[in-house]
Design an enzyme around this catalytic site. Structure first.
Site, PDB file in Angstrom:
ATOM      1  CD  GLU A 259      62.436  89.151 135.203  1.00 39.74           C
ATOM      2  OE1 GLU A 259      62.744  90.354 135.116  1.00 39.74           O
ATOM      3  OE2 GLU A 259      62.162  88.451 134.229  1.00 39.74           O
ATOM      4  CG  HIS A 278      64.484  91.082 132.006  1.00 37.94           C
ATOM      5  ND1 HIS A 278      63.263  91.140 132.602  1.00 37.94           N
ATOM      6  CD2 HIS A 278      64.315  91.656 130.778  1.00 37.94           C
ATOM      7  CE1 HIS A 278      62.396  91.722 131.790  1.00 37.94           C
ATOM      8  NE2 HIS A 278      63.019  92.044 130.671  1.00 37.94           N
TER       9      HIS A 278
HETATM   10  P1  NAD Z   1      53.955  93.374 120.321  1.00 37.60           P
HETATM   11  O1  NAD Z   1      52.735  93.862 120.969  1.00 37.60           O
HETATM   12  O2  NAD Z   1      54.538  94.147 119.184  1.00 37.60           O
HETATM   13  O3  NAD Z   1      53.693  91.882 119.788  1.00 37.60           O
HETATM   14  C1  NAD Z   1      53.086  90.887 120.564  1.00 37.60           C
HETATM   15  C2  NAD Z   1      52.295  89.991 119.612  1.00 37.60           C
HETATM   16  O4  NAD Z   1      51.802  88.881 120.362  1.00 37.60           O
HETATM   17  C3  NAD Z   1      51.075  90.688 118.995  1.00 37.60           C
HETATM   18  O5  NAD Z   1      51.139  90.630 117.580  1.00 37.60           O
HETATM   19  C4  NAD Z   1      49.887  89.889 119.544  1.00 37.60           C
HETATM   20  O6  NAD Z   1      48.839  89.766 118.607  1.00 37.60           O
HETATM   21  C5  NAD Z   1      50.528  88.551 119.830  1.00 37.60           C
HETATM   22  N1  NAD Z   1      49.778  87.757 120.799  1.00 37.60           N
HETATM   23  C6  NAD Z   1      49.063  88.170 121.876  1.00 37.60           C
HETATM   24  N2  NAD Z   1      48.515  87.115 122.520  1.00 37.60           N
HETATM   25  C7  NAD Z   1      48.902  86.012 121.841  1.00 37.60           C
HETATM   26  C8  NAD Z   1      48.677  84.621 122.015  1.00 37.60           C
HETATM   27  N3  NAD Z   1      47.940  84.148 123.027  1.00 37.60           N
HETATM   28  N4  NAD Z   1      49.235  83.767 121.135  1.00 37.60           N
HETATM   29  C9  NAD Z   1      49.992  84.228 120.105  1.00 37.60           C
HETATM   30  N5  NAD Z   1      50.230  85.535 119.881  1.00 37.60           N
HETATM   31  C10 NAD Z   1      49.701  86.413 120.736  1.00 37.60           C
HETATM   32  O7  NAD Z   1      55.034  93.149 121.472  1.00 37.60           O
HETATM   33  P2  NAD Z   1      56.617  93.092 121.306  1.00 37.60           P
HETATM   34  O8  NAD Z   1      57.155  94.467 121.407  1.00 37.60           O
HETATM   35  O9  NAD Z   1      56.970  92.241 120.138  1.00 37.60           O
HETATM   36  O10 NAD Z   1      56.994  92.343 122.675  1.00 37.60           O
HETATM   37  C11 NAD Z   1      56.835  90.937 122.814  1.00 37.60           C
HETATM   38  C12 NAD Z   1      57.198  90.522 124.227  1.00 37.60           C
HETATM   39  O11 NAD Z   1      58.574  90.814 124.494  1.00 37.60           O
HETATM   40  C13 NAD Z   1      56.417  91.245 125.321  1.00 37.60           C
HETATM   41  O12 NAD Z   1      56.096  90.324 126.347  1.00 37.60           O
HETATM   42  C14 NAD Z   1      57.408  92.239 125.868  1.00 37.60           C
HETATM   43  O13 NAD Z   1      57.097  92.549 127.208  1.00 37.60           O
HETATM   44  C15 NAD Z   1      58.676  91.431 125.764  1.00 37.60           C
HETATM   45  N6  NAD Z   1      59.902  92.213 125.849  1.00 37.60           N
HETATM   46  C16 NAD Z   1      60.979  91.625 126.482  1.00 37.60           C
HETATM   47  C17 NAD Z   1      62.172  92.306 126.608  1.00 37.60           C
HETATM   48  C18 NAD Z   1      63.358  91.659 127.273  1.00 37.60           C
HETATM   49  O14 NAD Z   1      64.187  92.372 127.796  1.00 37.60           O
HETATM   50  N7  NAD Z   1      63.476  90.347 127.249  1.00 37.60           N
HETATM   51  C19 NAD Z   1      62.277  93.614 126.104  1.00 37.60           C
HETATM   52  C20 NAD Z   1      61.186  94.182 125.438  1.00 37.60           C
HETATM   53  C21 NAD Z   1      60.002  93.472 125.319  1.00 37.60           C
END
Ligand code: NAD
Length: 525
Positions: A259, A278
């Site tokens: 990115e 993003h």
């Molecule tokens: P979170 O920790 O609340 O939830 C993530 C979930 O994924 C957890 O419940 C975990 O058990 C599950 N998980 C882990 N490994 C797994 C696998 N192999 N298969 C299936 N499930 C699995 O996180 P969140 O706050 O919901 O964030 C989710 C994603 O979104 C993260 O990668 C975060 O970095 C990303 N994010 C992106 C943006 C964006 O701007 N696009 C912004 C914020 C967060």
């Protein structure tokens, strides 16, 4: 009155919350030396991602009781140094959820109706009503990989649009999924049944390139992929190939392996891929709530209470430490082991703290098990302070009871996992100061839970151990220890091998293909 130093720009609403409770100095001009010089005069330090709160800064902050981070990650803060000094670190992990979930829904509808492509077509002077015949999301199946904070918000919104929602998440309970109207399935079933797969997992070792050629091939022909999690979760070359071959109908991406991606990257110019730069968390509301959520945490911590989003664990009762300490690392390793060995949806975990463990404060042990269960699968740093909250959000059910009897052990930690495919029993103890697993998924074994391990579930018959050993030897994987447990001669058995290096996927596939092997898993502790 408490004094708070703010070194980066945070939302005005957040500052207001801080000002209600303390004297606030906003100093956006500080370099490292200036920060070191003045931090000693403050009770709280508030930063975003640019200020490096090193151990040196923390040591200079002799009055500090709390560090606030307006946002999610705490990579710029030396949390261990803060913990050692008893300083609470608070952040704002929930502030982005709705923003990212709403973008995901936007991308979903964008795919269904080709909104970006139709917009570009009209702007270029065309009127192609027949080209843009879309499909309705109603009645379609959405598969969520990851049902954490963001995944659950997406689920609620998708259900409101009359979609059928599937999810795969190794730690979310069936109860929590049912509450959300989501059907919890295995990864394989999710890929095979979903019209659209949307990724909401953290980028950790086990999710790097999770969506690769093999997993894309498991997806339904004509399905779509959405990624608003982290770029590294998808193999972009494999995605392009799957779309070009016609297997997938398209994709929508907010995040990329690099990115920003290079200006000529095929992934951002493909006609069937919708891309945005993003912007998942980029809403006015998310930025405001990152400030207010963090500020409320700082004020709560200054008042001496436990804030909702604390990242670290500043408090450990010193008297209990000597008995508890080895069990805490056992408990955490047991959680990590169980997470990697049990692959069916889990209804709940029942803990029994037996023998000498029955006499101490049981809460730290329970938290350490939860921490182990969660840490391989969570984006944020899981500590005993935030583990209960994360567990509650996932609807994890963990019960505990104590029992002075510990069979022939001094202390015994029993974890009973109630899953959809039955009960799985684990026993752990501490011998000569070291954690030992003495029962794994019901089988009596005895090994130290650390490093690379290989587990097989197999039929007990002559030659089995040799055949597995030959495959590992052929792949130059050195075995440092071996333990076999069986239910009865020539019945079901388990083999646990401790390895000097992890077994590769190919090696695992060869072992799974052996006659008599029912399942084999590689576990890293
Ligand atoms: P979170 O920790 O609340 O939830 C993530 C979930 O994924 C957890 O419940 C975990 O058990 C599950 N998980 C882990 N490994 C797994 C696998 N192999 N298969 C299936 N499930 C699995 O996180 P969140 O706050 O919901 O964030 C989710 C994603 O979104 C993260 O990668 C975060 O970095 C990303 N994010 C992106 C943006 C964006 O701007 N696009 C912004 C914020 C967060």
């Amino acid at each position: 009155m408490d004094r708070i130093l703010v070194t980066e720009k945070i939302a005005a609403e957040g500052l207001e919350v801080l000002r209600q409770a303390a004297e606030v100095d906003v100093r956006l001009d500080l370099d490292k030396a200036a920060l070191l010089e003045i931090v000693g005069g403050y009770d709280a330090l508030v930063v975003r991602s640019a200020t490096r709160v090193t151990a040196e800064v923390i040591d200079a902050g002799t009055r500090l009781r709390v560090i606030g981070r307006a946002g999610t990650g705490v990579d710029n803060i030396d949390v261990n140094a803060a913990t050692r000094r008893g300083i609470v670190v608070v952040n704002a992990p929930a502030s982005n959820n709705v923003a990212v979930a709403e973008l995901t829904i936007g991308l979903l509808i964008g795919l269904a109706r080709s909104i970006p492509q139709a917009h570009v077509s009209l702007q270029s002077g065309k009127w192609e009503r027949n080209r843009f015949v879309g499909w309705e999301v109603r009645g379609k199946t959405l598969g969520l990989v990851g049902l954490g904070r963001i995944g659950s918000e997406v689920a609620v919104r998708a259900r409101a649009m009359a979609m059928h929602v599937l999810a795969y998440d190794p730690v979310v309970s069936l109860d929590r999924a049912t509450q959300l109207g989501v059907e919890l399935v295995t990864m394989e079933e999710l890929l095979q049944r979903s019209d659209v797969v949307s990724l909401h997992v953290p980028l950790v070792e086990s999710t790097r390139q999770l969506i690769d050629t093999a997993r894309l091939a498991q997806m339904k022909r004509g399905a779509y992929l959405i990624n608003a999690s982290r770029g590294g979760v998808v193999d972009e070359q494999a995605l392009l190939a799957a779309i070009d071959s016609g297997h997938l109908a398209g994709a929508a991406l907010d995040v990329y392996s690099q990115e920003p991606p290079p200006a000529d990257a095929p992934i951002i110019h493909h006609p069937k891929i919708i891309t945005v730069p993003h912007i998942g968390a980029s809403t006015a509301e998310a930025q405001t709530s990152a400030g207010t959520e963090m500020a409320e945490g700082v004020v709560t911590a200054l008042s001496g209470a436990t804030p909702r989003y604390a990242v670290n664990a500043p408090f450990v009762a010193p008297e209990a430490w000597s008995v508890l300490q080895p069990y805490l690392s056992l408990a955490r390793q047991m959680g990590r082991l169980i997470n990697q060995l049990i692959h069916s949806p889990v209804r709940g975990y029942d803990l029994e703290l037996r023998g000498e463990l029955a006499d101490v404060d049981t809460q730290p042990v329970r938290l350490a098990v939860i921490q182990g269960l969660l840490e391989a699968v969570s984006v944020e740093r899981v500590t005993p302070v935030n583990a209960p909250l994360i567990a509650r959000e996932r609807g994890m059910r963990v019960t505990e009871r104590t029992d002075p009897d510990a069979e022939s052990y001094t202390g015994l930690l029993v974890v009973r996992v109630e899953a959809t495919d039955g009960e799985h029993l684990f026993w752990g103890t501490v011998l000569r100061g070291e954690p030992h697993i003495v029962r794994a998924d019901g089988y009596f074994v005895d090994f130290i839970p650390q490093g690379s391990l290989l587990f097989t579930y197999h039929r007990d018959r002559p030659g089995m151990i040799g055949r597995v050993g030959t495959i590992l030897g052929g792949a130059d994987v050195n075995i440092s220890g071996m333990y076999v447990g069986r239910l009865a001669p020539r019945e079901h058995a388990m083999m646990v091998l401790t390895l000097d290096e992890p077994a590769s996927d190919e090696v695992l596939a060869q072992i799974r293909a052996l006659e008599g092997i029912e399942q084999a898993y590689s576990v890293n502790l």
